[in-house]
Design a protein around this motif. Structure first.
Motif: not given
Lengths: 271, 575, 337, 330, 293
Positions: A181-183, A186, C64-65, C114, C224, C261, C265, C268-269, C288, E183
Motif C-alpha cells: 500500500d502507498v503508506t 513510503a 488501502e487494502s 478488478q 487504491h 489519514y 495518504l 505518501a504518493v 501497521d 469473478e
C-alpha cells in the motif's frame, strides 16, 4: 569506476521469445539506478540475468561486468559466492519470497552462514541485529516468528534485512514496493533511502512506477521491448525526456498534483 | 463287512478349497519303502483350516485325521493302507464292543494304563462325559448318532443344562461302559470310532472354549493353536506306547500350517527343501501340479495315492419341472461328460469315473476284505447310461429330450459354490449339457452360504454338484440318508434330488432290519441300481487322493477312513 | 457496536435525489483459524458506511487494502448480504429483495471487476459473454454484439474469440461492454485498472469517462490509486478500517484534506517529479494497520495518528460536515483556511 | 488443542459408528446364516434355535447392534451359565467358527500386517521420493523419462500380477527365496526378512511409482516458488536449496498420502497377503469373507477403518507440527 | 477437437491412444475375431488338454497352435484368444459404465458441495470422507457376495461406481469451490443469473477438463479393481470371461502353465498402462502448469 557494467545483454527463452535485446547499463558504486518500464519490457529478466537466476532454458548473451569480473559464463561456484554476499536481491512479493516453513531469523541467518563461518547462535544474533536495523519492533521476539505472522511491509523489511546482512556492494530491488500500500510503500522507500546513505550500497531499482524512481534514483534507464529507449540522470529524464515513449509514459500516469486533463494522453502501444 | 466311519460331507464333496477333499480306501502304500525313525519335527501343510478340534464337534475328515494324534476313541480304524484300513480295531477299549439284547446294548471295557496328558487315568466316566457333551446345543457340529440311537437321547439337553447325565450310558466301574440303545444297531462298534466317543475330563471342559485346547489322551498334546494359521503338537509324556497298538508316535513334534495357498503347498512339497523335506500335504495335489509330478519319476515316487469311499454326483431336483420327467433326467445322465468333470479335479489321478452310486469298495462285490485289495473298476456294476470313455452321449440325450417334448432344448440352473473348483466343475457341466441342447445357467453361491441354500428345497435350483462319503465303509450311512423321501426337510436337507419313492423307502426299511452286514450290503447294491434307473443323481467320480510327501518322510500311505489322505499316526522321518 | 449506526447522513448539496444511497452498512465475516477451524471472532469488514451517489456523478472510494472498499462494492451489488444497514437504489430498498425480485434492479446496477481475465468465463466466446446479460435477464438483445464491441473500442471480428486471446486491457473492455449491455444507470467499478499497465490504465480511464459522457452513467469507482481516483471522480470518499473517514468533492480533497489519514495518504504518493519528490514533506505513518479482528477502541486511526489524544481512544468520531459538502470523522480535523 | 482433539476423536468415533452400522446392515442382508453354519449336517430346528440364542441372533437387529457396541466399550459375554463365553474389552465380537474373540485374532495377525506395511513403506519412500526428486531436478532428461515411465508402469501393475511374477522368478525359477511364511521378527530376523522381501517389493513397486510421480510434481511446484529463487539469490549451496527450500515443502503433500496409504495398509493388504499366504489382517479378512465369519469381517472392517481415520487425524496433527502456518493458530 | 490434436502430437500419448483404440476395436469386433480364428469363448476342447497331466494343455507355451493362436486354458481347453477378446468386452464395459456412474455422481455432488457450500458442503463432504475411509475392498467383496443371484456385471458397475465417486467428487468440489469464487461467476450473478444457470452454464463447462482427466484415470482403476475382485473370487459369473476372471483361474497354474497367466495379465497391464499414460497426457494438455516450459 563503474560497479556494474552491462553491455549488449540479450536474453532468449527456449520458446523463442527474446526478452532482452541488447541492453547496456552502467551503475557506479553507491549510486541508485532506476530501471523503469511496463510489464514485458525485460526489466526483471535483466535483474535475474545479473545474478544468473534465469531458468535453465534461457540463453544469455552479451557481457555483465561486476566490479571488474565478467559474470556471464562464470562457474556456478563463483557465482554462488557473489550472490547474497556482494550482490543481493529484493523481490516484488515478499510473502512468496520467504519460505513459510522457517522463522524469519533463520532465513536471514542462513544467508549469513552461507558466506561466513559462523555458528548458529552468532548468525542468529546477526539476524536479530538486522531486523532491528530495518525497523522491526521487538526484534528479539519477532525473530522467531514465521513469515505469515508479519504484515506485507514487515515482510519486505525482512527481505531487506536478509539482503543487507552481508553488506553487499549492490542491491537489486525488483519492484520492491509494488505489492504494498502507498503508506507502507513510503515507509520502505524511506528505509531504502536511509540504508543507501548509511551503508553506501549501490541500488539497481526496478519498477514500473515513475514516482518511485523520481524519489530515489540518481540515474534512470527507460526500457521498452527489451531495449533501453532512454537513459540519463533522473533530472534529465523527467524534465527533458528525449523520446516520445518516455514522454508518453510520464504523461499517461494520472497525478495527484498539477492540472487535470479531461482525458489522459495515451501511449500508442497496444492495449 | 466291518463298521467304519468317515465324515467329510461338508467341505469335502464340493471341493471348497482344494481340488479334492474326501476320499476312500485302496492300497496306496507308495512311499512305504523306508522305515520311519523316531524323533524330529514333522511338518504338515494344509490349504484349509481345521474345523473344530473339540471331539464333540469334529466331523470333517482332516480334523479327524489330526484328532487321532490327540485323543483316543473306544475303537478306531486299523493303521493300514487300502481296504485293511477300513477295519475297526480296539483302541481305548479292549475289544470292538460286545453287543447284547439284539445289538441294543453295547458294552466296552477300557484298557489299563491309558492316561490323559496330566497323568491321570482315563476312566469310563470321562468317556460318558465326552458323549454327553455332544448333546449340548452349544456344541452342535458333531455326528447325530448318539442323539439318534441312545435311549432317552431325544430329550437329553447335555451336561451343562442337565448335570445328572444320560441314564442310558452306564459306568458300573472305572473301566466299564455300557450303552443302551433305542434300536438294534449292528454297526455300533464302528460308530464308536467317531471322535465324539473320545474321553473328556469334566474338570477340563471349558465348553465352547474346549475347541481351542482339547485335553489329550493320545501321543501328542497341543502346544499352540491359532486357527487358520498354525497348530503345534508336542509329545504327550503321559502317553504309554504299550497301551496303543494303533499310533506310532514317532516325531517329537508335529507342526501343521493351515490355510496355505493350495498351489504353494504343492510347490513347496515339489521343491522339498529345508523344513519342507520333513513335510507332508494334508490335502491331495491340485490339478495344476499333476503334470509336473507325473512327468518326474522322483516326484512320482513321493506321490502317495489312496482310495476313498466318496462318490461325486450331479443331483437333479426331481420336483422341478421338467426334471420331474424321468426321460429328461436320463437325458442329463447320458449327456454329462464325466471325463471333463474329472479333468477339472486333476484327471485320472483324481479317481475312477463312476458308473453307479456305490463305489466298488462299498458294493456287494467288495464287501469281503479278501477281495478288496485288488478290486478293479471293472468289478463295479454296469453303468445304466454308458458312453464312450465317459464323455457322454449327447445324441442319445437329444433323442430322449425330443421324446419328452423338449427337442428345442431347455434351460436349467446349476448351484455351485463360488470357488475355483466349483466354477470349473460348473463350467464343465454347462459345456457338456450344452451339447444336448440344455442351457445351464450357473448360480454362484458364496461357499459359506452354499449348504444352507442347497439344503433348503425352497431355495435350491435345478442342479447341484454333490457328493457323499458314508461315515464308515458301508452303505448304511449313505443310501438311507440321501434317498429316503421321508427325510426331506425344509432346512439342512441332504436329499437334494428330493427323490421320493415309496417303493425305495420301503426297501430301505427292509434292509435296515437285516442283521447280517454282508447281506445288507449286497441288498444296498441292488437298491442302488434300482435308484439309478430313476436317475435322481448322475454319479461321475469315485474319488482317489494323491498326496505329496517330503523326501525325508516315511511311513506314508493313504487311508480309506480319511478319504484316501495320509494316515498321520504312522508318519515319521527317515532320520 | 458502532455508534455511527444511526447517525443521520449529513446534508449534502445534491441537486437531485440520490440514485444510490446506503445507510450504516455493516458487514461482518466470521473468521476461522488453523487446524481447528475454530471461530476466532468476527471481522467487521464494513462498519457503518453511509454513501450517496447521484445520477451521472462519479463517487471515488479510496483506501488501502483491507479497508473494506471491495466489500462495499459486493454489498451494493448484492454479491453479499449486509449484516445490517440499508441499500436504496433508485428509491427502492434492496434489503428484502430475493434474487428473483432483484433481477430487474440488476439491469440498472452493474459492475466491472478488478481482474479482467478472471471476470470472463474462459469457456465462452466473447459473443456468448456479451449475450449473457440479455439471456440472464430474459431479454432480446437490442443491438448486435459487434456494436457493443465497437462501443468499447474493440473490433467486430473479436466476437468469436475466447477470453484468453485478449490482452488485459482488451479483456477489461469486454467486461465494460458486458456491464453496459443492459444500459445501467450505475456501474460499480471495483479496482478496474489496478491490474493493468500504466499506459493501458489511461486508456480504460478515458473509456470510462467517454462512456459516462455518452450515456450519463453514474460510477462508484473503487481504487487504491489516488491518481486514478482523482482523474475520474467528481466526489471522493476515503475509507480506513471499514469506515469512511472523509468525504468531499475531488478538488477539495486534494487541496485541503482534513483527516490526518487522508493527509498521510496523499503525502505518501510518490510524485513523478524528482525535484518535487526531494523537497517534499512526508507524513510517514507509524506501524501497521491494526488487525480488523481486534480494532482499536474509539477512533480506528488513533494508533497511527500523529494527532492522537486521549479523547480519540475513548470516543469514536462521527462523520460530520466541517464545511458544507466536506465531512470528516475526526476529533481534530485540519482547520479549513 | 485438547478440545480440538476431543472433537476430532468424537467425529472419528461417529465415522466408525456409521461404518460399523453399514457393515452390520450388509451382513444382515447376507444369505449365510451363521447359526446354520454352526449347526452342521444334522440340524434340528430346536438346536438351531438354541444356537441362535447363544449367538444372540434371536434378538432384533437393533438390539444386536446395541449388544455389539456395548461389547466394544465394556466387553460382553456370549451365552449364559456354565457355557458362557467371555469376550473381554474391547470386544469386537466373537468368532464362533474359530472360538476366539475377534480382538485376539486381530492382535495376533497385526504384527504380520505391520511388518509388511512398515517394510514396504520404508522401501517405497526411499525409492519413490529419491526418484521423484532426481526426476524433478533433471526434468526432461533421459533419467527423468525413464524413471517416470517406470513409475507409470509400477502404478499400472496389478499387485497380484507383480506378486506372482516375483514368486515365479525368485522362488520357483531362481530359488533364491523361500516361500513366504509367517516368521516373527523376534524369533528369526533373517527368516522374517526373507519372507517379507517379496511382499515389500510387490507393494513398493506400486507405491514407489505413485510417490515418485507425486514427489516429482510437488518438487517441480516448489522449485518454481519464489522462495527458492530467494534462496538461490542468497548464495546458498544448491544442495541446501533443494533439500531445505524445495524438498521440505514438497514433502507436505507426501506426508498426507503417506499417512493415508500406511493407514490403509495397516488394515491389511488383502491381495498381497492372500497371494503370499501371509496370515495378516488382510488374509484374515479374505478368509473371513470366504467363510462368512461375520464377526471377524465386521471387526476387520472396523479396525481397518479405524487405521484410516486415525491416520487422517495423525496426518492433520503432523501437518500442524510441520507447517507453521497451521501450527501458529492451533 | 483441439485436445485430441494436442494429444496426438505427443508420441507416448499417441501410442497410448492407439492402444486404447485397438482395445476398444478388439472388444467391439470380438465376434468377428473369433469367427476368423474359428473359436468360441465357451467351447471345451478336451482334445487340446491332457487329462493324465491334470488337464495341462498339449503342446508348447500353453498349447499355442494354428487352431488356438494364444493357446488353450488348462483343464477345459477353451480358446484363450476367444476368451481374451470377449473378456476385453466385459472388462471394458464394466470399467466404462462404472466410471460413467462415478463421474456422474461425483460431478453432481462435488459441484453442489463446492458451489453451494454451507451445510450442503458439510453433508456431502462428510459423506465423501466416510466413503474414503471405508476399507472399500473388503466392503466391495462383502457387498457382492451378499447379493446372490443378481447380475454380477451390473453389481460390479454399481459397487465400483459407488465407491469411486468420492474421488471424483473431491476433485470437482475443490474446482467448483475455486470457480464459485471466481469473478466471472460474480459477474453472472450481477447480471441476474439464477443459481441453476450459474451451475450449469457458468461453472459446469469449466469442469470438463478435470472431469475428463479423472474419468480417464478412473477407467484403468476400475479395470484393475474389477480384476482384483475377480481375483478374490467375486467377479463376473462363469462362463463369461473377464480378464480378472481369467487371471484368477490362472493363478494356480502360474508355475505349470505360465503362458495362461501371462497373456491376460500382460494385456491387463498394457491396458491399464495405456489408460494411465493417456490420463497423464490429458492432464498435461489441459493443465498448462504441468507442461514443460
Amino acid at each position: 569506476m563503474s560497479l556494474l557494467t552491462v553491455r549488449g545483454l540479450t536474453v532468449d527463452f527456449g520458446s523463442g521469445v527474446r526478452a532482452v535485446a541488447g541492453l547496456d547499463l552502467d551503475l557506479a558504486a553507491g549510486q541508485v539506478l532506476g530501471v523503469v518500464g511496463e510489464s514485458g519490457s525485460g526489466k526483471s529478466v535483466t535483474s535475474l540475468a545479473v545474478l544468473g537466476l534465469l531458468p535453465r532454458d534461457a540463453r544469455v548473451g552479451g557481457e555483465i561486468h561486476f566490479d571488474g569480473r565478467e559474470l556471464t559464463g562464470l562457474d556456478r561456484r563463483s557465482l554462488r559466492r557473489l550472490r547474497g554476499n556482494r550482490i543481493a536481491m529484493v523481490f516484488q512479493d515478499p510473502l512468496s519470497c520467504l519460505n513459510p516453513y522457517y522463522p524469519v531469523a533463520f532465513q536471514i541467518a542462513e544467508a549469513y552462514r552461507a558466506h561466513h563461518r559462523a555458528g548458529r547462535k552468532a548468525a542468529h544474533r546477526v539476524a536479530v541485529r538486522m531486523l532491528e536495523r530495518v525497523g522491526i519492533p521487538e526484534p528479539e521476539r519477532r525473530a522467531r516468528s514465521y513469515p505469515h505472522e508479519f504484515s506485507g511491509g514487515m515482510r519486505q523489511r525482512v527481505m531487506i534485512a536478509m539482503a543487507l546482512c552481508l553488506e553487499p556492494d549492490l542491491l537489486i530491488a525488483d519492484e520492491p514496493t509494488t505489492a504494498l500500500d502507498v503508506t507502507v510503500q513510503a515507509q520502505i522507500l524511506g528505509l531504502l533511502r536511509e540504508l543507501r546513505q548509511e551503508a553506501g550500497t549501490a541500488i539497481m531499482l526496478i519498477t514500473h512506477d515513475m514516482g518511485v524512481v523520481a524519489g530515489l534514483a540518481d540515474h534512470v534507464v527507460v526500457m521498452h521491448d527489451g531495449r533501453a529507449v532512454e537513459r540519463g540522470t533522473v533530472h534529465d529524464v523527467f524534465h527533458r525526456p528525449q523520446e516520445a515513449y518516455t514522454r508518453g509514459l510520464l504523461a499517461c500516469v494520472p497525478r495527484i498534483d498539477g492540472p487535470l486533463p479531461h482525458r489522459l494522453p495515451t501511449l500508442e502501444a497496444s492495449s | 463287512m466291518r463298521p467304519r466311519r468317515a465324515a467329510c460331507a461338508l467341505t469335502a464333496t464340493l471341493g471348497l478349497l482344494s481340488a479334492a477333499a474326501c476320499g476312500g480306501p485302496d492300497g496306496g502304500g507308495a512311499a512305504a519303502d523306508a522305515t520311519p525313525a523316531p524323533g524330529g519335527t514333522l511338518h504338515v501343510l494344509s490349504s484349509i483350516d481345521l474345523e473344530h478340534l473339540d471331539p464333540a464337534r469334529a466331523y470333517v475328515t482332516s480334523t479327524q485325521d489330526v484328532g487321532r494324534l490327540l485323543y483316543r476313541t473306544l475303537t478306531t480304524f486299523a493303521p493300514a493302507p487300502g481296504q485293511a484300513g477300513g477295519q475297526i480295531v480296539p483302541d481305548l477299549a479292549t475289544d470292538t464292543g460286545r453287543p447284547a439284547d439284539g445289538a441294543r446294548t453295547w458294552t466296552f471295557t477300557l484298557k489299563d494304563g491309558v492316561k490323559f496328558e496330566d497323568g491321570r487315568p482315563v476312566t469310563s466316566k470321562d468317556v460318558k462325559y465326552g458323549v454327553e457333551r455332544t448333546f449340548a446345543a452349544e456344541l452342535p457340529e458333531g455326528p447325530p448318532y448318539a442323539r439318534l440311537w441312545l435311549a432317552g437321547g431325544e430329550t437329553y439337553k447335555g451336561p451343562y443344562k442337565d448335570p445328572a447325565g444320560l441314564a442310558s450310558i452306564e459306568t458300573p466301574d472305572e473301566r466299564t461302559i455300557v450303552f443302551r440303545l433305542n434300536r438294534p444297531v449292528a454297526d455300533f462298534g464302528s460308530a464308536v470310532s467317531l471322535p465324539m466317543f473320545a474321553p473328556v475330563p469334566q474338570d477340563k471342559d471349558t465348553g465352547v472354549g474346549y475347541d481351542n485346547r482339547p485335553f489329550s489322551s493320545g501321543p501328542y498334546r497341543i502346544d499352540a493353536f491359532e486357527p487358520k494359521k498354525q497348530l503345534t503338537l508336542v509329545r504327550n509324556p503321559a502317553w504309554d506306547r504299550t497301551t496303543d497298538t494303533v499310533r506310532k508316535g514317532l516325531p517329537d513334534k508335529v507342526v501343521i500350517d493351515l490355510n496355505l495357498d493350495p498351489a504353494v503347498v504343492d510347490q513347496r512339497l515339489i521343491a522339498g527343501q529345508g523344513e519342507d523335506a520333513d513335510a507332508v500335504a494334508l490335502e491331495p495335489i491340485g490339478p495344476a501340479s499333476v503334470g509336473r509330478v507325473v512327468n518326474d519319476p522322483r516326484l512320482k515316487k513321493r506321490l502317495v495315492t489312496g482310495e476313498s469311499i466318496n462318490t461325486r454326483f450331479l443331483s437333479i431336483n426331481t420336483r422341478h419341472r421338467p426334471l420331474d420327467d424321468v426321460r429328461v433326467r436320463q437325458a442329463i445322465a447320458y449327456a454329462l461328460d464325466k471325463d471333463a468333470l474329472r479333468t477339472t479335479r486333476g484327471g485320472p489321478i483324481a479317481g475312477d469315473l463312476a458308473t453307479t452310486l456305490l463305489p466298488p469298495t462299498l458294493s456287494g462285490a467288495a464287501a469281503t476284505p479278501a477281495t478288496a485289495a485288488a478290486t478293479p473298476p471293472g468289478g463295479a456294476p454296469e453303468d445304466p447310461y454308458p458312453s464312450k470313455d465317459g464323455k457322454g452321449d449327447p445324441d442319445k440325450a437329444k433323442a430322449l429330450l425330443a421324446e419328452a417334448g423338449h427337442a428345442s432344448g431347455l434351460e436349467l440352473t446349476l448351484d455351485t459354490p463360488a470357488t475355483a473348483g466349483g466354477k470349473a466343475q460348473g463350467e464343465a457341466v454347462q459345456a457338456s449339457l450344452a451339447r444336448a441342447g440344455i442351457t445351464v445357467k450357473i448360480n454362484e453361491i458364496s461357499s459359506s452360504a452354499f449348504y444352507s441354500t442347497v439344503g433348503s428345497p425352497a431355495r435350491q435350483h435345478d442342479l447341484v454338484i454333490d457328493g457323499w462319503t458314508p461315515d464308515w465303509p458301508g452303505a448304511s450311512t449313505y443310501l438311507p440318508i440321501l434317498f429316503d423321501g421321508r427325510l426331506i426337510t425344509p432346512e439342512g436337507n441332504n436329499n437334494r434330488a428330493q427323490y421320493d419313492s415309496p417303493e425305495v423307502d420301503a426297501r430301505l426299511d427292509e434292509i435296515a432290519a437285516v442283521g447280517d452286514p454282508a447281506a445288507a450290503q449286497s441288498a444296498y447294491g441292488e437298491l442302488a441300481q434300482r435308484i439309478m434307473r430313476d436317475a435322481p443323481v448322475v454319479p461321475f467320480l469315485w474319488d482317489r487322493a494323491a498326496v505329496l510327501v517330503g523326501p525325508n518322510v516315511a511311513g506314508a500311505y493313504g487311508h480309506t477312513a480319511f478319504v484316501g489322505r495320509l494316515d498321520l499316526v504312522s508318519l515319521g522321518l527317515r532320520k | 457496536m458502532s455508534e455511527l449506526r444511526d447517525t443521520p447522513l449529513p446534508e449534502t448539496p445534491l441537486l437531485e435525489p440520490p440514485l444510490l444511497e446506503t445507510r450504516s452498512l455493516v458487514k461482518r465475516f466470521p473468521v476461522r483459524h488453523g487446524l481447528t477451524r475454530r471461530l476466532a471472532g468476527h471481522v467487521t469488514a464494513v462498519d457503518g458506511v453511509s454513501l450517496r451517489v447521484a445520477p451521472g456523478e462519479t463517487l471515488g472510494l479510496v483506501g488501502e487494502s483491507g479497508c473494506g472498499k471491495s466489500t462495499v462494492a459486493r454489498l451494493l451489488t448484492r454479491l453479499e448480504r449486509p449484516t445490517s444497514g440499508t441499500v436504496r437504489f433508485a428509491g427502492q430498498d434492496l434489503a428484502g429483495l430475493d434474487e428473483r425480485r432483484l433481477r430487474p434492479v440488476r439491469r440498472e446496477l452493474q459492475m466491472v471487476f478488478q481482474d479482467p481475465l478472471s471476470s470472463l468465463n474462459p469457456r465462452q466466446t466473447v459473443r456468448r459473454i456479451l449475450a449473457s446479460p440479455f439471456a440472464y435477464q430474459g431479454l432480446e438483445p437490442d443491438e448486435p454484439v459487434e456494436r457493443l464491441l465497437e462501443r468499447v473500442g474493440l473490433r467486430a471480428d473479436h466476437a468469436d474469440r475466447h477470453p484468453h486471446e485478449f490482452s488485459g486491457g482488451q479483456a477489461q473492455r469486454i467486461g465494460i461492454a458486458r456491464a453496459l449491455a443492459l444500459r445501467p444507470k450505475l456501474v460499480v467499478c471495483d479496482e478496474p485498472v489496478s491490474a493493468l499497465d500504466v499506459s493501458v490504465q489511461a486508456q480504460i480511464l478515458n473509456l470510462l469517462k467517454d462512456l459516462q459522457d455518452e450515456y450519463g452513467l453514474a460510477y462508484l469507482f473503487i481504487a487504491h490509486d489516488l491518481g486514478a481516483v482523482r482523474q475520474i471522480s467528481t466526489r471522493i470518499a476515503v475509507m480506513y478500517l471499514g469506515a469512511v473517514v472523509e468525504t468531499t468533492d475531488r478538488d477539495t480533497l486534494f487541496a485541503t484534506p482534513a483527516h490526518p489519514y487522508t493527509r498521510a495518504l496523499l503525502s505518501a504518493v510518490p510524485l513523478p517529479d524528482p525535484d518535487a519528490e526531494r523537497g517534499r514533506e512526508r507524513i510517514v505513518l507509524r506501524g501497521d494497520l491494526p488487525s480488523p479482528l481486534d480494532p482499536p477502541s474509539g477512533c480506528r486511526f488513533r494508533t497511527r495518528c500523529p494527532k492522537a489524544a486521549d479523547r480519540c481512544a475513548a470516543e469514536r468520531p462521527a462523520l460530520r460536515a466541517i464545511v458544507p459538502g466536506h465531512e470528516v470523522a475526526c476529533h481534530f480535523p485540519e482547520e479549513m483556511p | 488443542m485438547i478440545l480440538y482433539l476431543l472433537r476430532r476423536l468424537a467425529v472419528t468415533a461417529l465415522i466408525l459408528l456409521v461404518i460399523c452400522a453399514a457393515t452390520f446392515a450388509i451382513f444382515y442382508l447376507m444369505p449365510a446364516d451363521p447359526a446354520q453354519g454352526a449347526c452342521g449336517k444334522a440340524c434340528s430346528p430346536e438346536r438351531l434355535a438354541g444356537i441362535r440364542a447363544t449367538l444372540g441372533l434371536d434378538r432384533s437387529p437393533f438390539a444386536q447392534f446395541g449388544d455389539y457396541l456395548g461389547g466394544i466399550l465394556s466387553g460382553r459375554t456370549y451365552g449364559t451359565g456354565a457355557q458362557a463365553v467371555p469376550c473381554p474389552f474391547p470386544c469386537l465380537g466373537f468368532s464362533f467358527q474359530t472360538n476366539r474373540p475377534v480382538w485376539e485374532m486381530l492382535t495376533a495377525r497385526l504384527p504380520v500386517s505391520v511388518s509388511i506395511a512398515a517394510g514396504a513403506a520404508v522401501l517405497w519412500l526411499a525409492v519413490g521420493v529419491a526418484a521423484g526428486v532426481v526426476s524433478a531436478l533433471r526434468r526432461g532428461s533421459l533419467w527423468d523419462r525413464a524413471a517416470m515411465t517406470a513409475a507409470l508402469g509400477g502404478v499400472s501393475l496389478p499387485v497380484y500380477f507383480t506378486a506372482l511374477v516375483l514368486q515365479y522368478l525368485l522362488v520357483v525359477r531362481l530359488n533364491v527365496l523361500p516361500y513366504p511364511t509367517a516368521v516373527p521378527l523376534t524369533e528369526d530376523p533373517a527368516g522374517w526378512a526373507q519372507s517379507m522381501v517379496m511382499p515389500w517389493i510387490t507393494l513398493a513397486m506400486l507405491y514407489a511409482g505413485v510417490y515418485a510421480r507425486v514427489t516429482r510434481s510437488e518438487m517441480l511446484e516448489s522449485l518454481g516458488q519464489n522462495y527458492v529463487r530467494t534462496a538461490r539469490a542468497k548464495g546458498l549451496a544448491e544442495v541446501t536449496v533443494v533439500r531445505r527450500h524445495a524438498l521440505r515443502p514438497a514433502l507436505m503433500p507426501i506426508v498426507t498420502i503417506f499417512g493415508m496409504d500406511l493407514g490403509a495398509l495397516l488394515g491389511g493388504a488383502l491381495i498381497t497377503e492372500s497371494v503370499f499366504g501371509l496370515p495378516g489382517v488382510g488374509k484374515l479378512a479374505a478368509d473371513a469373507i470366504a467363510g462368512a465369519d461375520q464377526p471377524v469381517i465386521l471387526g476387520v472392517t472396523l479396525v481397518a477403518a479405524c487405521f484410516v481415520v486415525l491416520a487422517n487425524l495423525v496426518v492433520d496433527l503432523v501437518y500442524a507440527v510441520l507447517d507453521p502456518r497451521v501450527r501458529a493458530v492451533a | 477437437m483441439t485436445v485430441l490434436r494436442k494429444l496426438l502430437a505427443q508420441r507416448s500419448a499417441a501410442l497410448a491412444l492407439t492402444a486404447v483404440a485397438l482395445l476398444v476395436l478388439t472388444a467391439l469386433a470380438a465376434p468377428l475375431i473369433t469367427w476368423l480364428a474359428g473359436s468360441s469363448p465357451t467351447a471345451f476342447h478336451g482334445e487340446a488338454v491332457d487329462p493324465a497331466l491334470g488337464g495341462l494343455p498339449r503342446g508348447t507355451a500353453g498349447g499355442i497352435s494354428a487352431a488356438h493362436w494364444l493357446g488353450v486354458e488348462p483343464v477345459n481347453g477353451r480358446d484363450v484368444l476367444a476368451r481374451v477378446v470377449y473378456g476385453a468386452r466385459v472388462s471394458l464395459l464394466i470399467a466404462v459404465l462404472a466410471t460413467a456412474l462415478s463421474v456422474t455422481l461425483g460431478t453432481a455432488l462435488g459441484l453442489l458441495a463446492g458451489f453451494l457450500g454451507g451445510w450442503t458442503d458439510t453433508v456431502i463432504g462428510r459423506l465423501m470422507d466416510l466413503l474414503l475411509s471405508f476399507p472399500s475392498l473388503i466392503f466391495m467383496i462383502a457387498l457382492i457376495s451378499a447379493a446372490p443371484g443378481a447380475d454380477r456385471r451390473l453389481l460390479l458397475v454399481v459397487v465400483l461406481g459407488f465407491f469411486g465417486w468420492p474421488y471424483v467428487g473431491r476433485i470437482v468440489r475443490g474446482q467448483a469451490m475455486v470457480l464459485a469464487r471466481g469473478e466471472f461467476v460474480a459477474a453472472a450473478r450481477v447480471l441476474g443469473a439464477s443459481r441453476r444457470t450459474l451451475l450449469l452454464r457458468e461453472v459446469l463447462p469449466n469442469l470438463t477438463g478435470p472431469v475428463l482427466v479423472v474419468a480417464t484415470m478412473s477407467i484403468p482403476a476400475c479395470i484393475a479393481t474389477e480384476a482384483g475382485l475377480s481375483f478374490l473370487g467375486v467377479g463376473v459369473q462363469p462362463p463369461t470371461p473377464s480378464w480378472g476372471q481369467m487371471i484368477a483361474t490362472a493363478v494356480p497354474w502360474y508355475a505349470a502353465d505360465p503362458a495362461y497367466f501371462l497373456i491376460p495379465g500382460a494385456l491387463l497391464f498394457v491396458t491399464v498402462l495405456a489408460f494411465n499414460v493417456l490420463g497423464d497426457a490429458v492432464r498435461d494438455t489441459l493443465d498448462p502448469r504441468s507442461r514443460p516450459r
